[in-house]
Motif scaffolding. Structure first.
Motif, mmCIF file in Angstrom:
data_model
loop_
_atom_site.group_PDB
_atom_site.id
_atom_site.type_symbol
_atom_site.label_atom_id
_atom_site.label_comp_id
_atom_site.label_asym_id
_atom_site.label_seq_id
_atom_site.Cartn_x
_atom_site.Cartn_y
_atom_site.Cartn_z
ATOM 1 N N ARG A 201 15.749 40.670 25.604
ATOM 2 C CA ARG A 201 15.624 39.672 26.630
ATOM 3 C C ARG A 201 16.399 38.560 26.131
ATOM 4 N NH1 ARG A 201 8.884 39.788 27.338
ATOM 5 N NH2 ARG A 201 8.818 42.184 27.562
ATOM 6 N N ILE A 202 17.397 38.372 25.288
ATOM 7 C CA ILE A 202 18.102 37.318 24.837
ATOM 8 C C ILE A 202 19.608 37.712 25.038
ATOM 9 C CG2 ILE A 202 16.499 36.493 23.347
ATOM 10 C CD1 ILE A 202 18.071 37.506 20.964
ATOM 11 N N GLY A 203 20.469 36.666 25.247
ATOM 12 C CA GLY A 203 21.921 37.063 25.512
ATOM 13 C C GLY A 203 22.494 35.994 24.445
ATOM 14 N N TYR A 204 23.520 36.358 23.628
ATOM 15 C CA TYR A 204 24.304 35.506 22.944
ATOM 16 C C TYR A 204 25.786 35.388 23.085
ATOM 17 C CZ TYR A 204 25.848 33.680 18.526
ATOM 18 O OH TYR A 204 26.627 32.921 17.195
ATOM 19 N N VAL A 205 26.045 34.100 23.544
ATOM 20 C CA VAL A 205 27.686 34.075 23.845
ATOM 21 C C VAL A 205 28.473 33.059 22.874
ATOM 22 C CG1 VAL A 205 29.110 33.091 25.748
ATOM 23 C CG2 VAL A 205 27.074 34.277 26.358
ATOM 24 N N PHE A 206 29.192 33.540 22.086
ATOM 25 C CA PHE A 206 29.956 32.577 21.124
ATOM 26 C C PHE A 206 31.520 32.253 21.504
ATOM 27 C CE2 PHE A 206 29.582 36.827 19.634
ATOM 28 C CZ PHE A 206 30.986 37.159 19.333
ATOM 29 N N GLY A 207 32.233 31.214 21.252
ATOM 30 C CA GLY A 207 33.207 30.893 21.557
ATOM 31 C C GLY A 207 34.466 31.611 20.685
ATOM 32 N N GLY A 208 35.638 31.606 21.172
ATOM 33 C CA GLY A 208 36.530 32.330 20.138
ATOM 34 C C GLY A 208 37.073 33.599 20.642
ATOM 35 N N ASP A 209 38.177 34.385 20.005
ATOM 36 C CA ASP A 209 38.545 35.467 20.304
ATOM 37 C C ASP A 209 37.808 36.866 19.874
ATOM 38 O OD1 ASP A 209 40.785 34.027 21.579
ATOM 39 O OD2 ASP A 209 41.880 33.772 19.688
ATOM 40 N N LYS A 210 37.050 36.631 18.939
ATOM 41 C CA LYS A 210 36.329 37.761 18.495
ATOM 42 C C LYS A 210 35.204 38.227 19.320
ATOM 43 C CE LYS A 210 37.322 36.856 13.510
ATOM 44 N NZ LYS A 210 36.876 36.779 12.376
ATOM 45 N N GLY A 211 34.947 39.505 19.346
ATOM 46 C CA GLY A 211 33.769 39.992 20.168
ATOM 47 C C GLY A 211 34.285 40.731 21.432
ATOM 48 N N LEU A 212 35.483 40.792 21.571
ATOM 49 C CA LEU A 212 36.004 41.729 22.651
ATOM 50 C C LEU A 212 37.016 42.647 22.191
ATOM 51 C CD1 LEU A 212 36.386 38.942 25.372
ATOM 52 C CD2 LEU A 212 34.633 40.488 25.307
ATOM 53 N N TYR A 213 37.111 43.800 22.667
ATOM 54 C CA TYR A 213 38.261 44.754 22.608
ATOM 55 C C TYR A 213 39.563 44.496 23.158
ATOM 56 C CZ TYR A 213 34.681 47.029 19.672
ATOM 57 O OH TYR A 213 33.727 47.514 19.191
ATOM 58 N N ASP A 214 40.723 43.960 22.563
ATOM 59 C CA ASP A 214 41.631 43.546 23.325
ATOM 60 C C ASP A 214 42.683 44.603 23.983
ATOM 61 O OD1 ASP A 214 41.427 41.040 22.427
ATOM 62 O OD2 ASP A 214 42.857 40.803 21.094
ATOM 63 N N ARG A 215 42.528 45.628 23.455
ATOM 64 C CA ARG A 215 43.286 47.263 24.104
ATOM 65 C C ARG A 215 42.607 47.622 25.196
ATOM 66 N NH1 ARG A 215 47.094 50.128 20.169
ATOM 67 N NH2 ARG A 215 48.224 50.203 22.233
ATOM 68 N N LEU A 216 41.283 47.120 25.476
ATOM 69 C CA LEU A 216 40.579 47.532 26.616
ATOM 70 C C LEU A 216 40.493 46.738 27.639
ATOM 71 C CD1 LEU A 216 37.480 48.986 25.023
ATOM 72 C CD2 LEU A 216 39.299 50.375 25.529
ATOM 73 N N SER A 217 40.284 47.125 28.983
ATOM 74 C CA SER A 217 40.414 46.448 30.111
ATOM 75 C C SER A 217 39.056 45.615 30.161
ATOM 76 C CB SER A 217 40.491 47.070 31.236
ATOM 77 O OG SER A 217 39.361 47.986 31.614
ATOM 78 N N GLN B 270 40.318 42.928 36.421
ATOM 79 C CA GLN B 270 39.447 43.586 35.823
ATOM 80 C C GLN B 270 40.011 44.998 35.196
ATOM 81 O OE1 GLN B 270 36.779 46.370 38.488
ATOM 82 N NE2 GLN B 270 37.916 45.193 40.185
ATOM 83 N N ASN B 271 41.088 45.254 35.609
ATOM 84 C CA ASN B 271 41.760 46.736 35.062
ATOM 85 C C ASN B 271 42.837 46.294 33.944
ATOM 86 O OD1 ASN B 271 40.165 48.676 36.374
ATOM 87 N ND2 ASN B 271 41.276 48.155 38.179
ATOM 88 N N ASP B 272 43.215 45.023 33.779
ATOM 89 C CA ASP B 272 44.145 44.545 32.906
ATOM 90 C C ASP B 272 43.551 44.453 31.520
ATOM 91 O OD1 ASP B 272 45.609 44.319 35.012
ATOM 92 O OD2 ASP B 272 45.572 41.930 34.917
ATOM 93 N N ARG B 273 44.450 44.839 30.361
ATOM 94 C CA ARG B 273 44.016 44.621 29.024
ATOM 95 C C ARG B 273 43.648 43.170 28.742
ATOM 96 N NH1 ARG B 273 47.850 48.495 25.118
ATOM 97 N NH2 ARG B 273 47.244 50.334 25.968
ATOM 98 N N VAL B 274 42.686 43.019 27.717
ATOM 99 C CA VAL B 274 42.164 41.781 27.447
ATOM 100 C C VAL B 274 43.326 40.957 26.762
ATOM 101 C CG1 VAL B 274 40.278 40.465 26.086
ATOM 102 C CG2 VAL B 274 39.660 42.234 27.700
ATOM 103 N N GLU B 275 43.933 41.878 25.945
ATOM 104 C CA GLU B 275 45.050 41.020 25.169
ATOM 105 C C GLU B 275 45.889 40.155 26.140
ATOM 106 O OE1 GLU B 275 46.998 44.054 23.075
ATOM 107 O OE2 GLU B 275 47.800 44.888 24.951
ATOM 108 N N THR B 276 46.126 40.768 27.405
ATOM 109 C CA THR B 276 46.941 39.673 28.383
ATOM 110 C C THR B 276 46.129 38.665 28.891
ATOM 111 O OG1 THR B 276 46.233 41.083 30.352
ATOM 112 C CG2 THR B 276 48.115 41.976 29.090
ATOM 113 N N PHE B 277 44.883 38.289 28.513
ATOM 114 C CA PHE B 277 43.972 37.341 29.243
ATOM 115 C C PHE B 277 44.210 35.983 28.535
ATOM 116 C CE2 PHE B 277 40.325 39.701 31.054
ATOM 117 C CZ PHE B 277 41.055 40.404 31.956
#
Length: 336
Positions: free
Chosen positions: A91-107, A143-150
């Motif tokens: 029932r809770i969601g946690y959002v933090f700043g920064g580059d960690k927490g995502l997989y850069d080589r995935l879209s 949506q289909n671009d790698r996160v490392e390009t964001f």
């Protein structure tokens, strides 16, 4: 019913001191939270402010069930967060700043699909929810671009989408605009407002006072592991006894002038900043100082032969002024 309730929450850590090689290693207790009590209403956007090391991160970790309090009670939407952490997490969601927490080589889509699987969201519901969130965050065209390009702003919007996948009732936003450029930060603030308007309960931590004043219904200031003030921005001003603020540019004798002004009963505190060949003196007056504060500063400068006044401006206290005053007063009490 309140969404977030903390009753006299304390958290201790064992801290090692000394060097193990010199055989003088010692373990001491450090109390990060010293009786924190909070009550956040459902649908409220609540701001938690405090200096580094004040206890904000420890508070957030307890509220997200990542830490268990040493003592005290924590309830989230009526559920005991200590005894029923698994029920609370859905029932809770946690959002933090920064580059960690995502997989850069995935879209972006693959990131959201992966985290949806962790939440055990069905494939049919996944597609619907991911499409909604990508559109909400203005990321459909990427949506289909790698996160490392964001860009960093796009990554932060994807962080928010990840935190909303399971449609939580309570959302924790831990410095969501930290390091973003002004336009990206404005986009994130607009998303936060929309979430609040949709009925979500939001607890926001930030070091940007203008952001807290702009977004939050109520605020709490934490210092040295304690809540030292709570209320609206106007109520915090009354608690801080915050009056007018004078900013003066001084050449010579600024330090002595600042010490002399701090001795006045109608001055809350003074702060000096270097400004090229001069110094910027910020003087925060108490609410009872009246409207003659510019005259008081001019007279103080005139009485000090070593100081020269170049410019003087008077303004009403901002949330930052109230915050600085409250934290300074708390530190003075701790050191007394």
């Amino acid at each position: 019913m309140s969404a977030i309730v903390m009753n006299d929450v304390r958290r201790e850590f064992d801290v090692a001191t000394g060097s193990v090689w010199r055989m003088n290693r010692r373990i001491r207790k450090f109390e990060a939270l010293r009786g924190v009590t909070l009550n956040v209403a459902r649908g409220e956007l609540f701001g938690l402010l405090g200096p580094n090391g004040a206890g904000k991160t420890t508070t957030i970790k307890i509220l997200t069930t990542l830490l268990v309090p040493t003592s005290g009670e924590v309830y989230l939407n009526g559920l005991d967060a200590v005894r029923s952490p698994h029920q609370v997490r859905s029932r809770i969601g946690y959002v933090f700043g920064g580059d960690k927490g995502l997989y850069d080589r995935l879209s972006a889509r693959d990131n959201l699909r992966y985290f949806s699987n962790l939440y055990r969201i069905s494939p049919v519901e996944q597609r619907k929810r991911i499409n909604e969130l990508l559109e909400m965050m203005n990321l459909l065209d990427r949506q289909n671009d790698r996160v490392e390009t964001f860009s960093r702003g796009m990554k932060q919007r994807l962080h928010i989408a990840r935190g909303l996948l399971h449609d939580p009732d309570i959302i924790y936003l831990d410095e969501p605009t930290n390091g973003l450029d002004p336009l990206a930060a404005r986009d994130v603030r607009a998303i936060v407002r929309n979430l609040k308007n949709s009925g979500k309960t939001i607890l926001l931590t930030t070091h940007y006072m203008f952001e807290a004043e702009d977004l939050c219904d109520r605020l709490a200031v934490i210092a040295d592991g304690r809540i030292i003030a709570e209320g609206t921005s106007k109520e915090l001003g009354a608690l801080a006894n915050a009056g007018s603020v004078v900013r003066a540019e001084i050449i010579g004798g600024a330090q002595a002038l600042c010490r002399n002004l701090e001795d006045r009963i109608d001055v809350v505190n003074c702060h000096l900043e270097p400004l090229g060949d001069r110094e910027l003196l910020t003087i925060r007056f108490a609410a009872h100082a009246g409207i003659e504060v510019p005259r008081l500063v001019r007279e103080a400068v005139a009485a000090d032969n070593g100081a020269q006044l170049l410019d003087l401006q008077l303004r009403e206290p901002t949330l930052e002024d109230k915050y600085v005053t409250l934290v300074s007063q708390s530190r003075d009490k701790e050191s007394a």
